[in-house]
Design a protein around this motif. Structure first.
Motif, PDB file in Angstrom:
ATOM      1  N   ILE A  41      46.238  64.875  84.603  1.00  0.00           N
ATOM      2  CA  ILE A  41      45.478  64.182  85.654  1.00  0.00           C
ATOM      3  C   ILE A  41      46.175  64.305  87.005  1.00  0.00           C
ATOM      4  N   ARG A  42      47.492  64.114  87.003  1.00  0.00           N
ATOM      5  CA  ARG A  42      48.246  64.192  88.260  1.00  0.00           C
ATOM      6  C   ARG A  42      48.229  65.595  88.849  1.00  0.00           C
ATOM      7  N   ASP A  43      48.234  66.603  88.009  1.00  0.00           N
ATOM      8  CA  ASP A  43      48.153  67.974  88.513  1.00  0.00           C
ATOM      9  C   ASP A  43      46.833  68.224  89.238  1.00  0.00           C
ATOM     10  N   ALA A  47      47.477  59.372  91.235  1.00  0.00           N
ATOM     11  CA  ALA A  47      46.039  59.350  90.964  1.00  0.00           C
ATOM     12  C   ALA A  47      45.645  58.389  89.857  1.00  0.00           C
ATOM     13  N   ILE A  48      46.609  57.853  89.101  1.00  0.00           N
ATOM     14  CA  ILE A  48      46.304  57.033  87.922  1.00  0.00           C
ATOM     15  C   ILE A  48      46.580  55.568  88.212  1.00  0.00           C
ATOM     16  N   GLU A  49      45.614  54.711  87.945  1.00  0.00           N
ATOM     17  CA  GLU A  49      45.773  53.255  88.042  1.00  0.00           C
ATOM     18  C   GLU A  49      45.535  52.657  86.657  1.00  0.00           C
ATOM     19  N   ALA A  50      46.498  52.903  85.755  1.00  0.00           N
ATOM     20  CA  ALA A  50      46.413  52.412  84.381  1.00  0.00           C
ATOM     21  C   ALA A  50      47.345  51.217  84.206  1.00  0.00           C
ATOM     22  N   PRO A  51      46.948  50.224  83.409  1.00  0.00           N
ATOM     23  CA  PRO A  51      47.754  49.005  83.271  1.00  0.00           C
ATOM     24  C   PRO A  51      49.189  49.255  82.819  1.00  0.00           C
ATOM     25  N   ASP A  52      49.425  50.298  82.040  1.00  0.00           N
ATOM     26  CA  ASP A  52      50.784  50.536  81.540  1.00  0.00           C
ATOM     27  C   ASP A  52      51.731  51.065  82.607  1.00  0.00           C
TER      28      ASP A  52
END
Length: 318
Positions: free
Chosen positions: A57-59, A65-70
Protein backbone atom coordinates in the motif's frame (compact mmCIF):
# COMPACT_ATOMS: atom_id res chain seq x y z
CA UNK A 1 5.16 -7.47 -5.86
CA UNK A 2 5.57 -6.29 -9.43
CA UNK A 3 6.40 -2.61 -9.85
CA UNK A 4 7.20 -1.35 -13.32
CA UNK A 5 6.47 1.17 -16.04
CA UNK A 6 4.22 -0.09 -18.80
CA UNK A 7 4.13 1.06 -22.41
CA UNK A 8 0.54 0.92 -23.54
CA UNK A 9 -0.10 -0.98 -26.73
CA UNK A 10 -2.90 -1.30 -29.28
CA UNK A 11 -4.82 -3.71 -27.06
CA UNK A 12 -5.04 -1.07 -24.35
CA UNK A 13 -6.24 1.53 -26.80
CA UNK A 14 -9.10 -0.74 -27.77
CA UNK A 15 -10.02 -2.09 -24.33
CA UNK A 16 -9.26 0.87 -22.10
CA UNK A 17 -7.73 -1.22 -19.31
CA UNK A 18 -4.40 -2.24 -17.82
CA UNK A 19 -3.78 -5.66 -16.29
CA UNK A 20 -0.84 -6.03 -13.93
CA UNK A 21 0.01 -6.87 -10.34
CA UNK A 22 1.38 -4.59 -7.65
CA UNK A 23 1.88 -0.90 -8.46
CA UNK A 24 1.94 0.68 -11.91
CA UNK A 25 2.63 4.35 -12.54
CA UNK A 26 4.21 6.84 -14.93
CA UNK A 27 2.38 5.41 -17.94
CA UNK A 28 3.09 7.34 -21.15
CA UNK A 29 0.18 9.33 -22.56
CA UNK A 30 -1.99 7.44 -25.01
CA UNK A 31 -5.54 7.67 -26.31
CA UNK A 32 -8.22 5.49 -24.70
CA UNK A 33 -11.83 5.91 -25.83
CA UNK A 34 -10.88 9.34 -27.11
CA UNK A 35 -9.32 10.46 -23.81
CA UNK A 36 -5.61 10.78 -23.11
CA UNK A 37 -4.14 9.02 -20.08
CA UNK A 38 -1.70 11.34 -18.33
CA UNK A 39 -0.81 9.02 -15.44
CA UNK A 40 -2.12 5.87 -13.84
CA UNK A 41 -1.44 4.05 -10.58
CA UNK A 42 -2.78 0.60 -9.76
CA UNK A 43 -2.73 -1.13 -6.39
CA UNK A 44 -3.41 -4.86 -6.46
CA UNK A 45 -3.18 -7.42 -3.67
CA UNK A 46 -0.63 -10.14 -4.41
CA UNK A 47 -1.73 -12.72 -1.85
CA UNK A 48 -1.10 -13.42 1.85
CA UNK A 49 2.21 -15.17 1.22
CA UNK A 50 3.81 -12.49 -0.98
CA UNK A 51 4.82 -8.86 -0.39
CA UNK A 52 3.96 -7.37 3.03
CA UNK A 53 0.51 -5.80 2.75
CA UNK A 54 1.41 -2.48 4.33
CA UNK A 55 4.51 -2.19 2.16
CA UNK A 56 2.40 -2.82 -0.93
CA UNK A 57 0.00 0.00 0.00
CA UNK A 58 2.78 2.43 0.92
CA UNK A 59 4.58 1.78 -2.36
CA UNK A 60 1.44 2.87 -4.20
CA UNK A 61 0.18 5.83 -2.17
CA UNK A 62 3.07 6.88 0.07
CA UNK A 63 4.65 6.09 3.48
CA UNK A 64 1.77 7.61 5.49
CA UNK A 65 -1.07 6.28 3.36
CA UNK A 66 -2.43 3.87 6.01
CA UNK A 67 -4.71 4.90 8.89
CA UNK A 68 -5.13 1.52 10.60
CA UNK A 69 -5.80 1.20 14.36
CA UNK A 70 -2.71 -0.96 14.93
CA UNK A 71 -0.46 1.93 13.85
CA UNK A 72 -1.58 4.43 16.50
CA UNK A 73 -0.79 4.59 20.20
CA UNK A 74 -0.46 2.16 23.09
CA UNK A 75 -4.12 2.53 24.01
CA UNK A 76 -5.19 1.53 20.51
CA UNK A 77 -5.60 -1.95 19.08
CA UNK A 78 -1.98 -2.85 18.45
CA UNK A 79 -0.66 -6.29 17.60
CA UNK A 80 -3.54 -7.05 15.21
CA UNK A 81 -3.13 -6.29 11.52
CA UNK A 82 -6.27 -4.48 10.38
CA UNK A 83 -5.51 -4.77 6.65
CA UNK A 84 -4.52 -8.19 5.39
CA UNK A 85 -4.89 -10.11 2.13
CA UNK A 86 -7.07 -13.00 1.00
CA UNK A 87 -7.91 -14.98 -2.11
CA UNK A 88 -11.34 -15.18 -3.73
CA UNK A 89 -12.38 -17.29 -6.71
CA UNK A 90 -14.12 -14.36 -8.40
CA UNK A 91 -11.64 -11.50 -7.97
CA UNK A 92 -8.41 -13.29 -7.11
CA UNK A 93 -6.29 -11.61 -4.44
CA UNK A 94 -7.94 -8.89 -2.37
CA UNK A 95 -7.39 -6.62 0.64
CA UNK A 96 -9.34 -7.44 3.80
CA UNK A 97 -10.15 -4.42 6.03
CA UNK A 98 -11.43 -5.23 9.55
CA UNK A 99 -12.61 -3.10 12.45
CA UNK A 100 -13.57 -3.91 16.06
CA UNK A 101 -16.32 -1.95 17.75
CA UNK A 102 -14.88 -1.85 21.27
CA UNK A 103 -11.14 -1.91 20.58
CA UNK A 104 -10.43 0.39 17.65
CA UNK A 105 -10.19 4.16 17.75
CA UNK A 106 -9.79 7.12 15.40
CA UNK A 107 -6.06 7.20 14.60
CA UNK A 108 -4.14 8.70 17.56
CA UNK A 109 -7.27 9.70 19.50
CA UNK A 110 -6.62 7.37 22.41
CA UNK A 111 -9.66 8.22 24.48
CA UNK A 112 -12.92 6.78 23.21
CA UNK A 113 -14.26 9.06 20.50
CA UNK A 114 -17.52 9.09 18.54
CA UNK A 115 -15.96 7.44 15.48
CA UNK A 116 -13.36 4.95 14.31
CA UNK A 117 -11.49 4.26 11.11
CA UNK A 118 -9.37 1.82 9.15
CA UNK A 119 -8.52 3.50 5.84
CA UNK A 120 -5.95 4.00 3.12
CA UNK A 121 -5.59 7.34 1.40
CA UNK A 122 -3.84 9.68 -0.98
CA UNK A 123 -2.35 12.55 1.06
CA UNK A 124 0.08 15.47 0.86
CA UNK A 125 3.13 13.21 0.67
CA UNK A 126 1.71 11.08 -2.14
CA UNK A 127 2.90 11.46 -5.70
CA UNK A 128 1.49 14.53 -7.43
CA UNK A 129 -0.03 12.32 -10.13
CA UNK A 130 -2.48 10.94 -7.52
CA UNK A 131 -3.81 14.36 -6.47
CA UNK A 132 -6.73 16.07 -8.17
CA UNK A 133 -5.91 19.74 -8.79
CA UNK A 134 -8.17 22.48 -10.09
CA UNK A 135 -9.36 21.63 -13.60
CA UNK A 136 -8.13 18.02 -13.48
CA UNK A 137 -10.24 15.03 -14.48
CA UNK A 138 -9.68 11.72 -12.69
CA UNK A 139 -11.06 8.21 -12.99
CA UNK A 140 -11.14 5.84 -10.02
CA UNK A 141 -11.90 2.13 -10.24
CA UNK A 142 -11.99 -0.59 -7.61
CA UNK A 143 -13.95 -3.60 -6.39
CA UNK A 144 -15.47 -4.09 -2.94
CA UNK A 145 -17.50 -6.55 -0.88
CA UNK A 146 -19.29 -5.83 2.39
CA UNK A 147 -19.06 -8.55 5.05
CA UNK A 148 -21.95 -11.02 5.22
CA UNK A 149 -23.25 -9.62 8.53
CA UNK A 150 -22.10 -5.98 8.42
CA UNK A 151 -24.36 -3.88 10.64
CA UNK A 152 -24.94 -0.19 9.97
CA UNK A 153 -26.87 2.64 11.62
CA UNK A 154 -28.54 5.86 10.49
CA UNK A 155 -25.10 7.43 10.96
CA UNK A 156 -22.22 7.13 8.51
CA UNK A 157 -20.12 4.13 7.56
CA UNK A 158 -18.02 5.53 4.71
CA UNK A 159 -16.24 3.05 2.48
CA UNK A 160 -15.06 5.65 -0.07
CA UNK A 161 -14.47 9.39 0.12
CA UNK A 162 -13.26 12.21 -2.08
CA UNK A 163 -11.87 14.85 0.27
CA UNK A 164 -10.71 18.40 -0.41
CA UNK A 165 -7.36 19.49 1.03
CA UNK A 166 -6.60 23.20 1.22
CA UNK A 167 -2.90 23.49 1.91
CA UNK A 168 -2.25 23.28 5.64
CA UNK A 169 -5.58 24.90 6.48
CA UNK A 170 -7.75 23.56 9.28
CA UNK A 171 -10.79 25.18 7.65
CA UNK A 172 -13.75 23.11 8.85
CA UNK A 173 -15.40 23.30 5.43
CA UNK A 174 -12.63 21.18 3.93
CA UNK A 175 -13.14 18.49 6.59
CA UNK A 176 -16.44 17.36 5.05
CA UNK A 177 -15.87 15.02 2.12
CA UNK A 178 -17.06 16.19 -1.28
CA UNK A 179 -18.35 12.71 -2.17
CA UNK A 180 -18.89 9.50 -0.22
CA UNK A 181 -20.07 5.97 -0.82
CA UNK A 182 -21.68 5.19 2.50
CA UNK A 183 -23.49 2.28 4.12
CA UNK A 184 -26.28 3.42 6.44
CA UNK A 185 -29.98 3.22 7.29
CA UNK A 186 -32.48 5.45 5.51
CA UNK A 187 -36.28 5.17 5.60
CA UNK A 188 -35.89 2.21 7.98
CA UNK A 189 -33.79 0.17 5.53
CA UNK A 190 -30.05 -0.54 5.42
CA UNK A 191 -28.43 0.29 2.11
CA UNK A 192 -25.74 2.10 0.14
CA UNK A 193 -25.81 5.85 -0.34
CA UNK A 194 -23.93 8.12 -2.74
CA UNK A 195 -23.72 11.45 -0.93
CA UNK A 196 -22.43 14.81 -2.16
CA UNK A 197 -21.53 17.62 0.23
CA UNK A 198 -21.46 21.17 -1.11
CA UNK A 199 -21.29 24.69 0.23
CA UNK A 200 -24.42 26.32 1.55
CA UNK A 201 -25.68 29.48 -0.13
CA UNK A 202 -23.29 31.89 1.61
CA UNK A 203 -20.38 29.40 1.84
CA UNK A 204 -20.28 29.43 5.63
CA UNK A 205 -20.94 25.73 5.93
CA UNK A 206 -21.89 22.64 3.96
CA UNK A 207 -25.08 20.85 2.96
CA UNK A 208 -25.52 17.10 2.47
CA UNK A 209 -27.26 15.94 -0.69
CA UNK A 210 -28.14 12.29 -1.31
CA UNK A 211 -27.60 11.53 -5.00
CA UNK A 212 -28.72 7.90 -4.72
CA UNK A 213 -29.81 5.49 -2.01
CA UNK A 214 -30.65 1.84 -2.52
CA UNK A 215 -33.40 2.08 0.12
CA UNK A 216 -35.44 4.10 -2.40
CA UNK A 217 -35.17 1.32 -4.97
CA UNK A 218 -35.97 -2.36 -5.05
CA UNK A 219 -32.55 -3.38 -3.69
CA UNK A 220 -32.44 -5.63 -0.65
CA UNK A 221 -29.56 -5.17 1.82
CA UNK A 222 -29.13 -8.81 2.82
CA UNK A 223 -29.89 -10.50 -0.48
CA UNK A 224 -28.55 -8.01 -3.02
CA UNK A 225 -25.66 -6.23 -1.25
CA UNK A 226 -24.10 -8.07 1.68
CA UNK A 227 -21.49 -10.62 0.63
CA UNK A 228 -21.56 -9.62 -3.06
CA UNK A 229 -18.66 -8.20 -5.07
CA UNK A 230 -19.20 -4.89 -6.87
CA UNK A 231 -17.15 -2.90 -9.34
CA UNK A 232 -17.07 0.89 -8.89
CA UNK A 233 -16.22 3.52 -11.47
CA UNK A 234 -15.96 7.24 -10.65
CA UNK A 235 -15.12 9.99 -13.13
CA UNK A 236 -14.71 13.43 -11.54
CA UNK A 237 -13.83 16.83 -12.97
CA UNK A 238 -12.47 19.05 -10.22
CA UNK A 239 -13.90 22.55 -10.48
CA UNK A 240 -16.56 24.63 -8.76
CA UNK A 241 -18.90 23.71 -11.61
CA UNK A 242 -17.50 20.26 -12.19
CA UNK A 243 -18.98 16.97 -13.23
CA UNK A 244 -19.44 13.53 -11.71
CA UNK A 245 -20.27 10.14 -13.16
CA UNK A 246 -20.37 7.09 -10.89
CA UNK A 247 -21.52 3.50 -11.22
CA UNK A 248 -21.65 0.60 -8.78
CA UNK A 249 -22.14 -2.63 -10.71
CA UNK A 250 -22.49 -6.23 -9.46
CA UNK A 251 -19.40 -8.13 -10.54
CA UNK A 252 -19.98 -9.91 -13.84
CA UNK A 253 -23.03 -7.85 -14.79
CA UNK A 254 -23.28 -5.01 -17.30
CA UNK A 255 -26.15 -3.03 -15.74
CA UNK A 256 -25.17 -0.83 -12.77
CA UNK A 257 -27.01 -1.20 -9.48
CA UNK A 258 -26.24 2.48 -8.84
CA UNK A 259 -25.68 5.10 -11.52
CA UNK A 260 -25.16 8.81 -10.85
CA UNK A 261 -24.68 11.54 -13.44
CA UNK A 262 -24.19 15.13 -12.29
CA UNK A 263 -23.13 18.18 -14.29
CA UNK A 264 -22.42 21.66 -12.91
CA UNK A 265 -21.81 20.14 -9.50
CA UNK A 266 -19.39 21.56 -6.95
CA UNK A 267 -16.29 19.38 -6.97
CA UNK A 268 -13.76 21.94 -5.70
CA UNK A 269 -13.60 23.70 -2.31
CA UNK A 270 -10.92 26.38 -2.81
CA UNK A 271 -12.75 28.78 -5.09
CA UNK A 272 -10.51 30.10 -7.84
CA UNK A 273 -7.39 29.20 -5.84
CA UNK A 274 -5.57 26.66 -7.97
CA UNK A 275 -2.51 26.45 -5.73
CA UNK A 276 -0.69 23.12 -6.05
CA UNK A 277 -1.08 22.73 -2.28
CA UNK A 278 -4.84 22.48 -2.82
CA UNK A 279 -6.07 19.13 -4.09
CA UNK A 280 -8.77 16.45 -3.87
CA UNK A 281 -7.80 12.99 -2.67
CA UNK A 282 -9.48 9.56 -2.54
CA UNK A 283 -9.82 7.42 0.60
CA UNK A 284 -10.99 3.81 0.95
CA UNK A 285 -11.76 1.59 3.92
CA UNK A 286 -14.05 1.69 6.95
CA UNK A 287 -14.76 5.05 8.60
CA UNK A 288 -17.81 4.90 10.81
CA UNK A 289 -19.75 6.71 13.51
CA UNK A 290 -20.16 5.19 16.96
CA UNK A 291 -23.13 7.36 17.93
CA UNK A 292 -25.46 4.34 17.81
CA UNK A 293 -22.84 1.86 18.98
CA UNK A 294 -25.36 -0.62 20.41
CA UNK A 295 -26.65 -1.25 16.88
CA UNK A 296 -23.21 -2.31 15.61
CA UNK A 297 -21.75 -5.79 15.82
CA UNK A 298 -19.76 -6.24 18.99
CA UNK A 299 -16.99 -8.24 17.37
CA UNK A 300 -15.21 -7.85 14.04
CA UNK A 301 -16.67 -6.24 10.90
CA UNK A 302 -15.12 -6.61 7.46
CA UNK A 303 -15.08 -4.83 4.10
CA UNK A 304 -12.96 -6.25 1.27
CA UNK A 305 -11.37 -4.28 -1.59
CA UNK A 306 -9.53 -5.23 -4.77
CA UNK A 307 -7.91 -3.71 -7.85
CA UNK A 308 -7.56 -0.02 -7.01
CA UNK A 309 -6.87 2.21 -10.00
CA UNK A 310 -6.29 5.98 -10.04
CA UNK A 311 -6.05 7.53 -13.52
CA UNK A 312 -5.52 11.16 -14.44
CA UNK A 313 -6.87 11.87 -17.91
CA UNK A 314 -7.15 14.65 -20.44
CA UNK A 315 -10.71 14.33 -21.78
CA UNK A 316 -11.36 14.19 -25.50
CA UNK A 317 -12.19 17.63 -26.78
CA UNK A 318 -15.65 18.06 -28.38
Amino acid sequence: MLKKVLTLNAILVLSGCVTTAGVTDAIPATTVRGDTIISQTQLKADGPEKEDTYTLIRDAFGPRAIEAPDLYGNANHQGVRHITEGMDERVGNYFKFVIHRDDDHDRDVLLKSDRQRNEIKVYGGSKSALKGHLGDTFEYRWKFRLGDNLAVTKHFTHIFQLKAVKGKSSDAITSSPILTLTANIRHGHSGLEVRHVGYNANKTGTVNNTLYHTAKHDIDWKNDILGHWFEVYVRANYSESGSLYMTVTPLGESTPMIEVTQNNIEMWRSGSDGSRSNFVRPKWGIYRSLKAIDQLNKEEDEVDFADFEVTKISPKKP
